[in-house]
Design a protein around this motif. Sequence first.
Motif, mmCIF file in Angstrom:
data_model
loop_
_atom_site.group_PDB
_atom_site.id
_atom_site.type_symbol
_atom_site.label_atom_id
_atom_site.label_comp_id
_atom_site.label_asym_id
_atom_site.label_seq_id
_atom_site.Cartn_x
_atom_site.Cartn_y
_atom_site.Cartn_z
ATOM 1 N N PRO A 8 0.800 -1.271 0.003
ATOM 2 C CA PRO A 8 -0.005 0.212 0.082
ATOM 3 C C PRO A 8 0.834 1.384 -0.179
ATOM 4 C CG PRO A 8 -0.705 -1.666 1.806
ATOM 5 C CD PRO A 8 0.452 -2.046 1.073
ATOM 6 N N PRO A 9 0.402 2.189 -0.521
ATOM 7 C CA PRO A 9 1.164 3.419 -0.643
ATOM 8 C C PRO A 9 1.349 4.183 0.953
ATOM 9 C CG PRO A 9 -1.065 4.021 -1.518
ATOM 10 C CD PRO A 9 -0.981 2.644 -1.301
ATOM 11 N N SER A 13 1.111 10.190 -0.034
ATOM 12 C CA SER A 13 1.165 9.876 -1.318
ATOM 13 C C SER A 13 0.154 10.197 -2.302
ATOM 14 C CB SER A 13 1.267 8.326 -1.176
ATOM 15 O OG SER A 13 -0.011 7.719 -0.951
ATOM 16 N N VAL A 14 0.264 10.321 -3.559
ATOM 17 C CA VAL A 14 -0.446 10.656 -4.697
ATOM 18 C C VAL A 14 -1.835 10.175 -4.662
ATOM 19 C CG1 VAL A 14 -0.869 11.008 -6.886
ATOM 20 C CG2 VAL A 14 1.197 11.698 -6.097
ATOM 21 N N THR A 144 -12.650 8.709 2.780
ATOM 22 C CA THR A 144 -11.862 9.065 3.449
ATOM 23 C C THR A 144 -11.212 8.456 4.921
ATOM 24 O OG1 THR A 144 -12.383 11.284 2.686
ATOM 25 C CG2 THR A 144 -10.936 11.525 4.535
ATOM 26 N N ALA A 145 -12.281 7.933 5.452
ATOM 27 C CA ALA A 145 -12.086 7.272 6.793
ATOM 28 C C ALA A 145 -11.347 6.246 6.328
ATOM 29 C CB ALA A 145 -13.207 6.950 7.504
ATOM 30 N N LYS A 146 -11.529 5.348 5.543
ATOM 31 C CA LYS A 146 -10.964 3.890 5.328
ATOM 32 C C LYS A 146 -9.685 4.268 4.502
ATOM 33 C CE LYS A 146 -15.194 1.674 3.950
ATOM 34 N NZ LYS A 146 -16.060 0.743 3.205
ATOM 35 N N THR A 147 -9.289 5.270 4.072
ATOM 36 C CA THR A 147 -8.114 5.610 3.253
ATOM 37 C C THR A 147 -6.996 6.044 4.391
ATOM 38 O OG1 THR A 147 -9.249 6.141 1.266
ATOM 39 C CG2 THR A 147 -7.092 7.174 1.732
ATOM 40 N N PHE A 148 -7.186 6.738 5.305
ATOM 41 C CA PHE A 148 -6.064 7.165 6.168
ATOM 42 C C PHE A 148 -6.343 6.583 7.458
ATOM 43 C CE2 PHE A 148 -6.875 10.460 3.154
ATOM 44 C CZ PHE A 148 -5.657 10.976 3.040
ATOM 45 N N PRO A 149 -5.119 6.278 8.283
ATOM 46 C CA PRO A 149 -4.878 5.673 9.197
ATOM 47 C C PRO A 149 -5.688 6.221 10.547
ATOM 48 C CG PRO A 149 -2.979 6.511 8.958
ATOM 49 C CD PRO A 149 -3.805 6.703 7.693
ATOM 50 N N ASP A 150 -5.606 5.725 11.666
ATOM 51 C CA ASP A 150 -6.316 6.119 13.039
ATOM 52 C C ASP A 150 -5.672 7.576 13.372
ATOM 53 O OD1 ASP A 150 -8.046 5.996 15.219
ATOM 54 O OD2 ASP A 150 -6.263 6.238 16.390
ATOM 55 N N PRO A 207 -11.243 3.799 -1.738
ATOM 56 C CA PRO A 207 -10.550 3.792 -0.357
ATOM 57 C C PRO A 207 -9.141 3.104 -1.058
ATOM 58 C CG PRO A 207 -12.371 1.962 -0.908
ATOM 59 C CD PRO A 207 -12.468 3.038 -1.814
ATOM 60 N N ILE A 208 -8.163 3.598 -0.205
ATOM 61 C CA ILE A 208 -6.800 3.154 -0.522
ATOM 62 C C ILE A 208 -6.347 2.301 0.556
ATOM 63 C CG2 ILE A 208 -4.574 3.942 -0.949
ATOM 64 C CD1 ILE A 208 -6.210 5.075 -3.012
ATOM 65 N N PRO A 209 -5.957 0.972 0.475
ATOM 66 C CA PRO A 209 -5.519 -0.070 1.590
ATOM 67 C C PRO A 209 -4.399 0.634 2.326
ATOM 68 C CG PRO A 209 -5.657 -1.059 -0.663
ATOM 69 C CD PRO A 209 -5.821 0.428 -0.893
#
Length: 562
Positions: A8-9, A13-14, A144-150, A207-209
């Motif tokens: 995962p990026p 990241s872009v 957005t919530a799924k794309t960024f960590p806690d 969503p980005i992993p």
Amino acid sequence: MASNPPLPPPLVSVPRITTLIASLIVALSSGTNYVYSAYSPQLGARLGISHTKLNIVALAGNVGVYSSGPVWGRIVDTRGPRILLGCAFALLLGGYSGMRYLYDTGLPSGVSSLSTVGLILLVAFSFMTGTGGNGGLVGSVNTTAKTFPDRARASTTGLVISGFGLSAFFFSSLSHLFFAGDTSSFLFILAVGTSLPMIMGFFLVRPIPLPSEDAYDIVEGGEEARPSTSPNTRQTSRTRLLDHDFIEPRQPRYARTEDEEDEDTDGPGVDEEVELDSQRPPEVSALLTSTARHRSLSRGAAMSVGTLPNVYGVKLWLSSDFWLLFSILSILSGTGLMYINNVGSMSQALYAHQYPKYDEVEASSWQATQVSAISLMNFCGRIFIGLVSDFAKNKYEMPRSYSLVLVASFFFVSQVVASREDKIENLWVASSLLGLAHGSVFSLFPTVCLEWFGMPHFSENWGYLSLSPMIAGNIFSIVFGHNLDAHDGSKPAPLSIPATATAAAPQCLSGLECYVSTIYLTTGATFTAILLSIWAGYRDRQKIAASNRSKEARRFREHADY
């Protein structure tokens, strides 16, 4: 030999930034339900619609927003955001284009009001805009919530939600700058400006992993998220986050029922659990056995045994705490919806009373000013109340329920100011206070709901609680429309003129007298909400005090046993 899947990026990241920016643009195009007052008086004048019926049209949009939440949430949890964004494109384009078509068509010669079929269509179009806008918001925030960590989730989702709050300001500013007095062009911009970003989001909002160290595995059959220990763990469109997924803290723990998942591979072993159970006083063990294992614990009972509340289902509906919050939220948000839906008519009434030589362009500019003030202060209110409630809780250990009194007071003051302001130049003060209060209430109440009823079923509980605006909102808005119609001494016939020309003067020329009776009603209602908020804070304090006494007594008995 099988190749390893791509990593995962990183956080910056872009792909992640692209998703964030696209989600922000989608959210900015999703909150136009609050810009209704910028064009509703002109719509009503051209189509011969009474203020009561105009409020019904506005309420259809509100119902579209609140009733579609559970449906959109289920879809985005299971299938991802693309279905929502595709539907939002069709609903927003169809809704605003339909309104524009009815406005441009106008009324046939000799007809003084819109037919029943036409009114039903107008209500349907309004419902479509509310449903579509909420679909865009749910899809963008969830992604957005799924794309960024806690560690970055709160700030990034907050940024996207702020775009939703500024949506009305953005489009009302466009109306004021480029389309003052040209309602047809404004509706066209709403149709295009809200739908095209959904198509953009269809391709870019995904969503980005997360990296393995930040990912979370979802426990099927339960509502608990745990840090992933597998490097191959990846997030899928079924991963529940945002208000469907919370990380359960280890201490204090949640009381659970038998049907919930109790196994935790990262938790203490069996021997440790037995040891913990043996250290509990008999009455505590009995309470946990008879209550926590067969039904959820209320806030007071949970705190007394060192756990967190987990109230849901039938127990929620039978809880007096739920109905207390439901009543407060209904009164406050209902007042906000009434004001937001009708501030355009209020602005016109005040302007026409001050300036008998009515100027449609200048009157439209004052309408846009009120919408902009509400939108900007709505955004500020969401940030302000979060900072205040967090500061009071962290610095002085004050429950967040105490902030309910502050929010209710904002509403009360805004209605007092609105009931006394008879000059269009100063109406922005009441609008700003109302916007601050309306933003604060929808920022604070989800947190109080979570504290009182627990995390595991927060999404379900908040969904039920957020139905409350439709009750008082319907009552106050219809009363406002009826009151305004009652002061309409002489209704001018709608003009069969080009859609880009001046529509018609407002129907009520008495200024503040046109609507002040309804403001008196909401003033009394918001004062009642202040009293209910004081009662809510008092009940919360009593429960906390009782739990502290229980803990002290338990510690005293434990020391006495040695």
